[in-house]
Design a protein around this motif. Sequence first.
Motif, PDB file in Angstrom:
ATOM      1  N   ALA A   1      -4.385 108.998 -41.174  1.00  0.00           N
ATOM      2  CA  ALA A   1      -5.065 107.552 -40.763  1.00  0.00           C
ATOM      3  C   ALA A   1      -4.280 106.553 -41.570  1.00  0.00           C
ATOM      4  N   LYS A   2      -3.954 106.699 -42.858  1.00  0.00           N
ATOM      5  CA  LYS A   2      -3.446 105.724 -43.669  1.00  0.00           C
ATOM      6  C   LYS A   2      -1.988 105.496 -43.168  1.00  0.00           C
ATOM      7  N   ILE A   3      -1.436 106.689 -42.782  1.00  0.00           N
ATOM      8  CA  ILE A   3       0.060 106.349 -42.422  1.00  0.00           C
ATOM      9  C   ILE A   3       0.145 105.675 -41.165  1.00  0.00           C
TER      10      ILE A   3
ATOM     11  N   ARG B   1      -2.252  96.755 -42.812  1.00  0.00           N
ATOM     12  CA  ARG B   1      -2.112  96.914 -44.108  1.00  0.00           C
ATOM     13  C   ARG B   1      -3.714  96.912 -44.975  1.00  0.00           C
ATOM     14  N   LYS B   2      -4.355  96.004 -44.376  1.00  0.00           N
ATOM     15  CA  LYS B   2      -5.497  96.079 -44.925  1.00  0.00           C
ATOM     16  C   LYS B   2      -6.427  97.077 -44.628  1.00  0.00           C
ATOM     17  N   ILE B   3      -6.345  97.651 -43.381  1.00  0.00           N
ATOM     18  CA  ILE B   3      -6.874  98.919 -42.996  1.00  0.00           C
ATOM     19  C   ILE B   3      -6.437  99.961 -43.740  1.00  0.00           C
ATOM     20  N   ALA B   4      -5.199 100.226 -43.741  1.00  0.00           N
ATOM     21  CA  ALA B   4      -4.498 101.206 -44.599  1.00  0.00           C
ATOM     22  C   ALA B   4      -4.999 101.375 -46.298  1.00  0.00           C
ATOM     23  N   ASN B   5      -5.143 100.053 -46.746  1.00  0.00           N
ATOM     24  CA  ASN B   5      -5.653  99.952 -48.217  1.00  0.00           C
ATOM     25  C   ASN B   5      -6.996 100.458 -48.233  1.00  0.00           C
ATOM     26  N   VAL B   6      -7.952 100.279 -47.261  1.00  0.00           N
ATOM     27  CA  VAL B   6      -9.297 100.522 -47.283  1.00  0.00           C
ATOM     28  C   VAL B   6      -9.367 102.126 -47.140  1.00  0.00           C
ATOM     29  N   ILE B   7      -8.534 102.555 -46.259  1.00  0.00           N
ATOM     30  CA  ILE B   7      -8.337 104.237 -46.265  1.00  0.00           C
ATOM     31  C   ILE B   7      -7.923 104.888 -47.347  1.00  0.00           C
ATOM     32  N   ARG B   8      -6.886 104.013 -48.087  1.00  0.00           N
ATOM     33  CA  ARG B   8      -6.673 104.592 -49.465  1.00  0.00           C
ATOM     34  C   ARG B   8      -7.558 104.762 -50.402  1.00  0.00           C
TER      35      ARG B   8
ATOM     36  N   MET C   1     -15.717  99.558 -55.364  1.00  0.00           N
ATOM     37  CA  MET C   1     -15.004  98.125 -55.414  1.00  0.00           C
ATOM     38  C   MET C   1     -14.494  97.644 -54.185  1.00  0.00           C
ATOM     39  N   SER C   2     -14.188  98.463 -53.126  1.00  0.00           N
ATOM     40  CA  SER C   2     -13.708  98.206 -51.840  1.00  0.00           C
ATOM     41  C   SER C   2     -14.686  97.440 -50.989  1.00  0.00           C
ATOM     42  N   LYS C   3     -16.155  97.987 -51.375  1.00  0.00           N
ATOM     43  CA  LYS C   3     -17.273  97.313 -50.495  1.00  0.00           C
ATOM     44  C   LYS C   3     -17.532  95.967 -51.103  1.00  0.00           C
ATOM     45  N   VAL C   4     -17.468  95.845 -52.364  1.00  0.00           N
ATOM     46  CA  VAL C   4     -17.697  94.657 -53.001  1.00  0.00           C
ATOM     47  C   VAL C   4     -16.674  93.694 -52.704  1.00  0.00           C
TER      48      VAL C   4
END
Length: 617
Positions: free
Chosen positions: A119-121, A129-136, A147-150
């Motif tokens: 999913a990240k790839i 990129r924002k979605i990829a960072n959240v998946i990471r 921290m991602s939720k905050v």
Amino acid sequence: MSHIYDYLSTKYHFGDITESSLKEIKLKISNFWNKIGNKWLASGKSKERFLMNNKAWLDENDIQFTVTTFVPQPSTSTAAVTSAGRPRKDFEKSSFKTKKRRVANLVESRSVSELVTAAKIAARSARQRKIANVIRDIGGTPKNIVMSKVSDSINPRQITSDEALAYIDSKSTTHSNKQTRKWETKAGHNVFPSYYSLLKSKQACYPADEHIAITETRSEINFQALLNKIVERLVLAQNEVISSVLPTSSSFTLVTKWGCDGSSGHSTYKQRFENTESTDEFLFVFSLVPLRLFDGSKIIWQNPRPSSTLYCRPIKFIFAKEMNELTLAETNKVLDKISALLPTLINFGASQISVKHDLLLTMTDGKVCNALTETLSSQKCFRSDEDKANIIIRSDEIKLKFKTETGLIVDKAKPGFGSSNDGNTARRFFKNAEVSAQITGLDVEIIKKFDVILKTLSSEFEINLDEFNKFCLETRRHYLSLYSWYNIPATVHKMLIHSTEVIKAALLPIGQLSEEAQEARNKDCRRFREYNTRKCSRVATNRDLLSMLIITSDPLINSLREIPKKKPDKICTEVLKLIVSPRTEESRSESSSYCSTIPQNSGDNTVDYSSDDSDDY
């Protein structure tokens, strides 16, 4: 490219193909389409030349791809399905139950780590990129997930329309404001309010239309309405402070300085005047500056920059040359309106506030003072032509030495207005007293004594009248002992003999009553009239100029601005002996608090005695 895919899908009956096959087909179609585009441009967009030059390439090259389709699964809800059924929905448009059924094979055959990585790839490949960072972050530690939720829950606050007006520079136009909001919205932010909201805030800065009179040659605001608007905006800006003192007092006093000044060299527009004798080359402006709102010994609000244009409010302006008759007539009109002023009443919650006005005519220069007192100039030269010629030669020598040795341009007329003798020139002259004495031939102690007197008068601190009077008389005796053959100029005489009387009669420190704000406002008038007004008619030009002067001096808007801190200069020992209770720059800039008494000296003598926008020392 979509019609090529539709053609291939219809011809080869793709049906329900997998997402990977669909991606492969579209990628190859895109590459083929780009090649055709390049070759089409190379052939000069000629069909005959394109077919002739690329015949071999068109005949030999084939697009090869693999099509993988879904295998229909037997339904568990019915015994048999004899019809094709309804069309298959896209994955994004399907319900969660349908999506879950479609990815069941992936979930059973792959691990969680593999699915997260895939999913990240995929997100990075689609440039999300924002979605990829959240998946990471989701695939990391639990701390990263928190921290991602905050970070996702924190959204930038949209600033208010008043804050936007405080942020926007006076040189900005309607187009630039709209472009700023457009681009920050494109970047995914929603910080700036709409231009409609800015217009509503601007309207709140103006007095009512019935209190504003505008013609081709002048614009004027009703004096009572202008002061009422100033009090209204100050109460809004000092809401918390007034709430804290309201139970004990509801009657305040607003001290305001006012005056007039003329300027020349303004742009002349190709617009017709009804009166052919009128001109827009000269501008005569009346302004006022609120200085202090207080209740007895409690200061509710203090102007942090009394010599700046921040709070310099327009009373009226006239396109006419500054003449003695005009000055006297227009000033008398303002004085008549001041004598008829009533206290301003403001509703504050369930209470009512009464503000009495105390106006001081201090923003004047020597020309205005002579006109108001009907004093003729007494500085008449009785020298012979030979002496006058020698004086001119000596003056030119002094100017040349200042230019070559210090870089100062002294006593040089500027086209249209004033001369080069401004505040910065005077400060450098007194700072280098030894060099100035050597060039001019004056006694160095005389220059230093006048430096102390001028710094004391412009310090905005309370002055020790006894010590200051002694120092002025001592300076006068020193002057007469050296230059008794030359009569003391009228300006110097007023400063050495009568300055103590003027200071004693003033309600506030004499440095806060200067005309520097009025002088500096002339530059704003030139700039606003040239860049921020409509030129369709003279009435529209004057209305826009008056609006800009009102908005840029609004007390509430300026209270939201962050006033830049000035580098403090150390006050010399001689000046410290002549002033009382100097305050530091930090304590003077705190206009949002009140105090019962003026703070005493904390021992820090680094205070700022320089003016804000001074053209005069």
